[in-house]
Write an enzyme that holds these catalytic residues in place. Structure first.
Site, mmCIF file in Angstrom:
data_model
loop_
_atom_site.group_PDB
_atom_site.id
_atom_site.type_symbol
_atom_site.label_atom_id
_atom_site.label_comp_id
_atom_site.label_asym_id
_atom_site.label_seq_id
_atom_site.Cartn_x
_atom_site.Cartn_y
_atom_site.Cartn_z
ATOM 1 N N ASP A 63 -48.864 13.405 -9.596
ATOM 2 C CA ASP A 63 -48.265 13.125 -8.277
ATOM 3 C C ASP A 63 -49.339 12.888 -7.212
ATOM 4 O OD1 ASP A 63 -45.569 13.213 -8.923
ATOM 5 O OD2 ASP A 63 -45.385 15.362 -8.526
ATOM 6 N N ARG A 123 -40.514 24.909 5.207
ATOM 7 C CA ARG A 123 -39.389 25.757 5.633
ATOM 8 C C ARG A 123 -39.752 27.232 5.439
ATOM 9 N NH1 ARG A 123 -33.913 25.169 2.265
ATOM 10 N NH2 ARG A 123 -35.398 25.725 0.634
ATOM 11 N N THR A 124 -40.253 27.576 4.272
ATOM 12 C CA THR A 124 -40.736 28.937 4.039
ATOM 13 C C THR A 124 -42.212 28.946 4.438
ATOM 14 O OG1 THR A 124 -39.259 28.957 2.139
ATOM 15 C CG2 THR A 124 -40.819 30.791 2.322
ATOM 16 N N THR A 143 -39.017 16.668 -12.814
ATOM 17 C CA THR A 143 -38.729 16.431 -11.402
ATOM 18 C C THR A 143 -37.990 17.640 -10.848
ATOM 19 O OG1 THR A 143 -37.853 14.834 -9.816
ATOM 20 C CG2 THR A 143 -36.594 15.087 -11.846
ATOM 21 N N LYS A 173 -40.960 21.497 -11.271
ATOM 22 C CA LYS A 173 -42.411 21.278 -11.361
ATOM 23 C C LYS A 173 -43.241 22.562 -11.326
ATOM 24 C CE LYS A 173 -42.130 16.692 -9.589
ATOM 25 N NZ LYS A 173 -42.612 15.678 -8.689
ATOM 26 N N SER A 196 -37.289 6.735 -13.127
ATOM 27 C CA SER A 196 -38.356 6.815 -14.131
ATOM 28 C C SER A 196 -37.970 6.151 -15.451
ATOM 29 C CB SER A 196 -38.765 8.278 -14.364
ATOM 30 O OG SER A 196 -39.405 8.771 -13.220
ATOM 31 N N TYR A 239 -36.909 7.937 -2.399
ATOM 32 C CA TYR A 239 -36.772 6.480 -2.504
ATOM 33 C C TYR A 239 -35.333 6.024 -2.724
ATOM 34 C CZ TYR A 239 -37.444 8.012 -7.322
ATOM 35 O OH TYR A 239 -37.375 8.685 -8.499
HETATM 36 P P1 NAP Z 1 -39.463 21.270 -5.000
HETATM 37 O O1 NAP Z 1 -40.625 21.790 -5.748
HETATM 38 O O2 NAP Z 1 -38.108 21.796 -5.304
HETATM 39 O O3 NAP Z 1 -39.781 21.489 -3.430
HETATM 40 C C1 NAP Z 1 -38.825 21.225 -2.459
HETATM 41 C C2 NAP Z 1 -39.461 21.277 -1.077
HETATM 42 O O4 NAP Z 1 -38.462 20.905 -0.123
HETATM 43 C C3 NAP Z 1 -39.963 22.656 -0.670
HETATM 44 O O5 NAP Z 1 -41.057 22.515 0.191
HETATM 45 C C4 NAP Z 1 -38.751 23.205 0.092
HETATM 46 O O6 NAP Z 1 -39.083 24.220 1.029
HETATM 47 C C5 NAP Z 1 -38.296 21.972 0.813
HETATM 48 N N1 NAP Z 1 -36.891 22.033 1.203
HETATM 49 C C6 NAP Z 1 -35.812 22.077 0.390
HETATM 50 N N2 NAP Z 1 -34.677 22.123 1.133
HETATM 51 C C7 NAP Z 1 -35.067 22.103 2.433
HETATM 52 C C8 NAP Z 1 -34.367 22.156 3.658
HETATM 53 N N3 NAP Z 1 -33.032 22.221 3.696
HETATM 54 N N4 NAP Z 1 -35.079 22.114 4.795
HETATM 55 C C9 NAP Z 1 -36.432 22.028 4.767
HETATM 56 N N5 NAP Z 1 -37.153 22.005 3.636
HETATM 57 C C10 NAP Z 1 -36.476 22.036 2.480
HETATM 58 O O7 NAP Z 1 -39.333 19.698 -5.151
HETATM 59 P P2 NAP Z 1 -40.492 18.592 -5.416
HETATM 60 O O8 NAP Z 1 -40.553 18.268 -6.836
HETATM 61 O O9 NAP Z 1 -41.713 19.007 -4.710
HETATM 62 O O10 NAP Z 1 -39.842 17.317 -4.682
HETATM 63 C C11 NAP Z 1 -39.794 17.265 -3.282
HETATM 64 C C12 NAP Z 1 -39.473 15.839 -2.842
HETATM 65 O O11 NAP Z 1 -40.485 14.942 -3.281
HETATM 66 C C13 NAP Z 1 -38.165 15.314 -3.410
HETATM 67 O O12 NAP Z 1 -37.494 14.629 -2.377
HETATM 68 C C14 NAP Z 1 -38.580 14.339 -4.485
HETATM 69 O O13 NAP Z 1 -37.664 13.274 -4.616
HETATM 70 C C15 NAP Z 1 -39.889 13.818 -3.909
HETATM 71 N N6 NAP Z 1 -40.804 13.326 -4.945
HETATM 72 C C16 NAP Z 1 -41.037 11.990 -5.007
HETATM 73 C C17 NAP Z 1 -41.918 11.499 -5.933
HETATM 74 C C18 NAP Z 1 -42.177 10.037 -5.993
HETATM 75 O O14 NAP Z 1 -42.784 9.600 -6.970
HETATM 76 N N7 NAP Z 1 -41.792 9.286 -5.011
HETATM 77 C C19 NAP Z 1 -42.581 12.344 -6.818
HETATM 78 C C20 NAP Z 1 -42.317 13.700 -6.706
HETATM 79 C C21 NAP Z 1 -41.418 14.179 -5.776
HETATM 80 P P3 NAP Z 1 -39.144 25.797 0.606
HETATM 81 O O15 NAP Z 1 -40.512 26.004 0.042
HETATM 82 O O16 NAP Z 1 -38.909 26.510 1.860
HETATM 83 O O17 NAP Z 1 -38.057 25.989 -0.420
#
Ligand code: NAP
Length: 308
Positions: free
Chosen positions: A123, A174-175, A83, A87, A38, A254
């Protein structure tokens, strides 16, 4: 400029920051944050628009978020991005939420205005633009399976699928309870019947290989919105044998540019894209939120080394 700043830096910002030029008035809060692209795209946008400000990364731990956010108005910040893992928590810490952010229950953008913190989520709409760019198709024409439906990005993507009226949405997390709850929240958007065969338009599904195999035969777009794949030591998000040539696979991750999931998808004959296009478009929408003007998309794209 340091590699990243911390809460300790923010607390003594008036002594940390006066010599930094252009002044840091924007940033991203995350943990980890050093990997974030970013700063690269937002600084390119600021430069292209002749805005004499700078955007920096801040490594803020989960238990520091509230304190860090409350410091921003007094320090003259224009806003920040959020991030992983902030969030969902941040949505409960700001003064006001815009309607899309309220619905998503998560924010990735804060604008500081009149001493208040206003929360937005770009997003979902950034994701929709990314899918159009990568696969030349609109979400409304797709049957979608979303891995990671319980996270901030996953919830925003699911909401966007509902807003755009996608043909079918399968929520996996996962949950499991979080996927079930989200399905309940979105149910009213999926009332209209579509001819889909023996599957429901909207469902939450347990994360088992058998359930995924059945669902994947009945979808077009598979999305990874989990944080699995961000670390080199992470296991694959799903078994390679589940991937099939009819799929479009979108990994919101990414780094690395060719993610583990993308590699497996391409090996299986599917089309695949990483999250850079989502990063680009959500970033452009954040910029528009802060400055109330069009974002310089070409300069931002160039900063990511994406084809123009
Ligand atoms: P977050 O709110 O922390 O959510 C994490 C998610 O991943 C939850 O659904 C969690 O499941 C799951 N998770 C974590 N560890 C896991 C495991 N070992 N096995 C299975 N599921 C698992 O994070 P977020 O902000 O949503 O980001 C999630 C992803 O999106 C990241 O990889 C981030 O880089 C990507 N992202 C990319 C962009 C982009 O612009 N490209 C923008 C935003 C986010 P639980 O609910 O069970 O904990």
């Amino acid at each position: 400029m340091k590699e990243f700043y911390t809460l300790a830096d923010l607390k003594k910002w008036k002594t940390t920051a006066p010599d930094i030029a252009p002044a840091i008035r924007l940033g991203i809060f995350g943990d980890p944050v050093a990997h974030s692209l970013s700063p690269q795209i937002q600084n390119a946008a600021l430069q292209a628009c002749g805005l004499d400000l700078q955007y920096a990364p801040f490594q803020i731990h989960a238990d520091e978020l509230g304190t860090a956010l409350r410091l921003l108005p007094g320090l003259g910040f224009v806003g920040v991005n959020l991030t992983v893992p902030h969030k969902v928590a941040a949505a409960g810490l700001v003064d006001e939420l815009d309607p899309a952010a309220k619905q998503a229950g998560a924010i990735n953008t804060i604008r500081v205005e009149g001493g208040k913190l206003l929360g937005f989520n770009t997003d979902g709409s950034g994701f929709a633009r990314a899918i159009r760019q990568e696969f030349s198709v609109d979400l409304r024409d797709l049957r979608v399976l979303l891995l990671g439906a319980g996270g901030g990005a996953g919830r925003a993507i699911a909401r966007q699928c509902a807003v755009e009226g996608c043909e079918r949405l399968v929520l996996v997390n996962r949950t499991f309870e979080k996927a079930e709850q989200l399905a309940d929240e979105l149910r009213s958007s999926f009332q209209e019947a579509r001819v889909l065969g023996p599957v429901a338009r909207l469902e939450a599904v347990e994360w088992t290989e058998a359930a995924l195999r059945f669902q994947i035969a009945n979808i077009d777009l598979l999305i990874n919105a989990t944080s699995l794949g961000m670390r080199r030591s992470d296991p694959p998000v799903l078994a390679d044998s589940l991937l099939a040539p009819h799929l479009m696979v979108y990994d919101t991750i990414y780094t690395p540019a060719r993610t583990i999931l993308m590699h497996a998808a391409v090996e299986a004959g599917a089309r695949a894209a990483n999250g850079l296009s989502m990063l680009l478009h959500q970033g452009a929408l954040s910029f528009e939120t802060w400055f109330d003007r069009d974002a310089p998309l070409e300069a931002m794209r160039k900063a990511l080394k994406l084809p123009l």
